[in-house]
Design a protein around this motif. Structure first.
Motif, PDB file in Angstrom:
ATOM      1  N   LYS A 114      31.284 -20.049  27.646  1.00  0.00           N
ATOM      2  CA  LYS A 114      30.086 -19.503  27.025  1.00  0.00           C
ATOM      3  C   LYS A 114      29.907 -20.051  25.617  1.00  0.00           C
ATOM      4  CE  LYS A 114      30.653 -15.093  29.493  1.00  0.00           C
ATOM      5  NZ  LYS A 114      31.930 -15.448  30.131  1.00  0.00           N
ATOM      6  N   ALA A 115      28.650 -20.219  25.237  1.00  0.00           N
ATOM      7  CA  ALA A 115      28.325 -20.627  23.867  1.00  0.00           C
ATOM      8  C   ALA A 115      28.012 -19.385  23.040  1.00  0.00           C
ATOM      9  CB  ALA A 115      27.134 -21.580  23.862  1.00  0.00           C
ATOM     10  N   GLY A 116      27.870 -19.569  21.735  1.00  0.00           N
ATOM     11  CA  GLY A 116      27.564 -18.438  20.859  1.00  0.00           C
ATOM     12  C   GLY A 116      26.270 -17.746  21.258  1.00  0.00           C
ATOM     13  N   ASP A 117      25.248 -18.533  21.664  1.00  0.00           N
ATOM     14  CA  ASP A 117      23.959 -17.949  22.070  1.00  0.00           C
ATOM     15  C   ASP A 117      24.106 -17.086  23.319  1.00  0.00           C
ATOM     16  OD1 ASP A 117      22.703 -19.111  19.955  1.00  0.00           O
ATOM     17  OD2 ASP A 117      21.925 -20.826  21.090  1.00  0.00           O
ATOM     18  N   ASP A 118      25.040 -17.469  24.202  1.00  0.00           N
ATOM     19  CA  ASP A 118      25.269 -16.669  25.415  1.00  0.00           C
ATOM     20  C   ASP A 118      25.762 -15.270  25.054  1.00  0.00           C
ATOM     21  OD1 ASP A 118      24.538 -18.781  27.051  1.00  0.00           O
ATOM     22  OD2 ASP A 118      26.569 -19.572  27.164  1.00  0.00           O
ATOM     23  N   TYR A 119      26.703 -15.199  24.108  1.00  0.00           N
ATOM     24  CA  TYR A 119      27.220 -13.885  23.700  1.00  0.00           C
ATOM     25  C   TYR A 119      26.136 -13.043  23.044  1.00  0.00           C
ATOM     26  CZ  TYR A 119      31.942 -15.538  24.695  1.00  0.00           C
ATOM     27  OH  TYR A 119      33.072 -16.008  25.317  1.00  0.00           O
ATOM     28  N   LYS A 120      25.278 -13.693  22.267  1.00  0.00           N
ATOM     29  CA  LYS A 120      24.184 -12.948  21.643  1.00  0.00           C
ATOM     30  C   LYS A 120      23.248 -12.378  22.702  1.00  0.00           C
ATOM     31  CE  LYS A 120      24.165 -15.787  17.449  1.00  0.00           C
ATOM     32  NZ  LYS A 120      23.378 -16.732  16.612  1.00  0.00           N
ATOM     33  N   GLU A 121      22.950 -13.187  23.747  1.00  0.00           N
ATOM     34  CA  GLU A 121      22.058 -12.714  24.804  1.00  0.00           C
ATOM     35  C   GLU A 121      22.715 -11.602  25.617  1.00  0.00           C
ATOM     36  OE1 GLU A 121      19.277 -14.414  28.479  1.00  0.00           O
ATOM     37  OE2 GLU A 121      20.510 -15.808  27.305  1.00  0.00           O
ATOM     38  N   ILE A 122      24.020 -11.723  25.881  1.00  0.00           N
ATOM     39  CA  ILE A 122      24.738 -10.656  26.602  1.00  0.00           C
ATOM     40  C   ILE A 122      24.629  -9.346  25.842  1.00  0.00           C
ATOM     41  CG2 ILE A 122      27.054  -9.850  27.223  1.00  0.00           C
ATOM     42  CD1 ILE A 122      27.719 -12.761  27.980  1.00  0.00           C
TER      43      ILE A 122
END
Length: 598
Positions: free
Chosen positions: A77-85
């Motif tokens: 996962k990228a940083g943006d993925d964690y933000k979206e989660i």
């Protein structure tokens, strides 16, 4: 009529997949083709499960759940993925509150937690600067998910007692170490101390840390900043984060891990380092030094090479430390137990950092400037017309010391007079142009203060003149020295007609004029009469790049800083000297409003 039997090879939960696609606007025929199902099967599911009668909130929940599961299942996962989660999780929680409100017995408190149930008892207030275990885990996941390769190397060597890193400019070191320190404070409770040469630089760490905490819903306040977390016992003291600039002496009683930012560019390095080392005396504390290189004359250079240790050691105890790029590209612990690492801009690119256009940077900077700023090479100022250590002594913390200036104001220096100097760009393919704004001395023998400096490239003479007028409109300019050779002649003619700029003065270069400007600047700098914010390291580099050279005839001495492809542009230094030369060489006469050099 009973529904047709399902295909033997039907994918797991195809019925739910079909329903999700239908709620997102797919037709029954499209769904059947997409999932390799028979159309009557999908039509039967639609009728029996009443897909058309489902409430909107159920359709939204299904859409959010599908996207959330897709992201959770991603292996890397990228940083943006964690933000979206995080965002999707909060949206699902919001929809759940709406469901409770719509159910029998629902009330306003189901929608708004601040209203709550009036019959409920007093609720416990959220703890200030506190991270729950879930928030701590999520923040660490965000941190680890966005690291470049060289930052992963730094993190893998977190336990080293002393780390010393030589780095390219703008590769995210301050950003990374701020995040690293926050994670360490949350998980271990250790204090973190950030040392910089100015308050503004130190508070860049603080700004990053406050932003990181907001990613998981925590608002951090205070300076020093005290942090607690559910990962540590409640009775344990909070981790303290100190952000120190010129007030570093007030923290001599503090202890913790410390981070020394741009240590190769600070004045009084020995004094700063003595305080810093004292704060990390205990073996549990770590020391991290990171910086772009300056010159071999800087007091920190012997620390980097190990020469300072050898000066104090007996002959048989002296060590040789290989500080070449080849030896330190991957990082290495030397015989003095210091872990050293070199990261050039090319190393950063190879490790995944795609923030640069290196070819464009090579066009913008002369070879030696590029080597110093991005290639981690130290400058030898032995042939320079200006000494690095004398220039570094001119640095100050302008936000703290210059209380009569407001850099963010519409009129940064009010209506008081300022002087300006401009070194024009020779051509679109040539060197950079530079504009410098200074506050002249308030009294004889006083200090010239650099209020602003700008560099620009790729503008024609009209655009250069327009840029100057826009900047000068914020000041009361009573003198401006302009190099009137080449493109500068056209720039000078336009500025001379400007009603917004007073005392526009033509400077036509010759050996005598250049020598006079150099001598004047040397005198001002040597006597400590020039002051600029410590963050203006590009101004220091510009002065240091001016070197003595023989004239074309070989019978005289001149001063040069090569343009495009030479030794260094030095445009900021020449622009500054266009200002300094407006004061008589001896500095004893009252400053004039303007002068012309022919």
């Amino acid at each position: 009529m009973p529904a047709p039997p399902l295909p033997a090879c039907l994918p797991f939960d195809a019925r739910r997949q079909a329903r999700g696609l239908y709620w997102r606007g797919w037709s029954v025929t499209q769904i059947a083709d997409e999932l390799s199902l028979k159309r009557p099967t999908v039509e039967s599911w639609k009728r029996r499960d009443r897909w058309d009668e489902a409430p909107s909130i159920r359709k939204l929940e299904d859409c959010l759940e599908v996207r959330l599961m897709t992201l959770v299942a991603k292996e890397k996962k990228a940083g943006d993925d964690y933000k979206e989660i995080d965002l999707l999780g909060r949206q699902i929680a919001t929809l759940a509150r709406v469901r409770r409100y719509q159910a029998p017995g629902g009330h306003e408190g189901d929608l708004n937690e601040k209203v709550g149930n009036r019959n409920a008892g007093e609720k416990k207030k959220a703890r200030k600067n506190h991270f729950t275990a879930e928030q701590a885990a999520r923040l660490r996941a965000i941190f680890e998910g966005q690291l470049y390769g060289y930052q992963e190397t730094w993190f893998a060597n977190l336990s080293q007692r002393t780390r010393m890193i030589l780095k390219s400019r703008q590769i995210g070191a301050t950003y990374y170490f701020a995040f690293e320190a926050l994670i360490d404070a949350i998980e271990t409770g250790r204090n973190q101390i950030f040392l910089s040469a100015s308050k503004a630089q130190a508070h860049q760490f603080r700004s990053y840390i406050v932003g990181f905490a907001k990613l998981v819903g925590v608002t951090l306040t205070g300076d020093p900043m005290c942090i607690t977390s559910a990962l540590r016992p409640e009775e344990e003291a909070a981790a303290e984060l100190h952000f120190l600039g010129t007030n570093f002496r007030t923290a001599q009683g503090r202890h913790g891990n410390f981070y020394f930012d741009e240590f190769f560019w600070v004045h009084s390095f020995e004094a700063l380092n003595k305080v810093a080392s004292g704060m990390a005396t205990h073996k549990k504390w770590r020391k991290t030094y990171f910086s772009t290189p300056s010159t071999i004359a800087h007091p920190a250079h012997p620390y980097w090479t190990g020469e300072r240790r050898n000066r104090r050691a007996r002959k048989e105890e002296r060590v040789e430390i290989d500080v070449s790029h080849a030896a330190l590209r991957q990082g290495a612990v030397g015989p003095d137990r210091v872990w050293r690492h070199i990261v050039t801009i090319h190393d950063a690119e190879a490790a995944g950092c795609d923030l640069f256009d290196i070819d464009e940077l090579k066009d913008e900077y002369a070879p030696d400037e590029f080597a110093n700023l991005f290639g981690c090479e130290f400058v030898d100022d032995s042939l320079s017309a200006f000494k690095f250590n004398e220039l570094v002594r001119c640095g100050c913390d302008s936000l703290v010391e210059w209380t009569d200036c407001d850099p963010e104001g519409a009129r940064p220096y009010g209506t008081r007079a300022v002087w300006a100097g401009y070194d024009p760009q020779e051509s679109e393919e040539g060197d950079n142009a530079a504009l410098v704004i200074m506050a002249p001395p308030a009294a004889q023998g006083g200090t010239f203060r650099v209020l602003e400096r700008h560099q620009l490239r790729g503008l024609d003479f009209e655009q250069q003149a327009a840029f100057i007028e826009a900047v000068c409109a914020r000041y009361t300019v009573t003198y401006m020295g302009v190099d009137a050779t080449g493109v500068g002649a056209a720039v000078y003619q336009l500025l001379a007609k400007s009603a917004a700029i007073g005392g526009v003065t033509k400077i036509e270069y010759s050996l005598e004029v250049k020598a006079a400007m150099i001598m004047k600047a040397q005198n001002v700098i040597r006597r400590g009469r020039l002051a600029f914010d410590v963050a203006m390291i590009d101004l220091i580099s510009a002065f240091v790049s001016i070197k003595k050279a023989l004239t074309a005839s070989g019978r005289g001495i001149t001063f040069k800083a090569g343009r495009a492809g030479g030794d260094g542009h030095a445009d900021l230094a020449w622009a500054a000297m266009h200002i300094l030369i407006n004061e008589p060489l001896d500095g004893k006469q009252a400053p004039k409003a303007s002068m012309e050099i022919c």
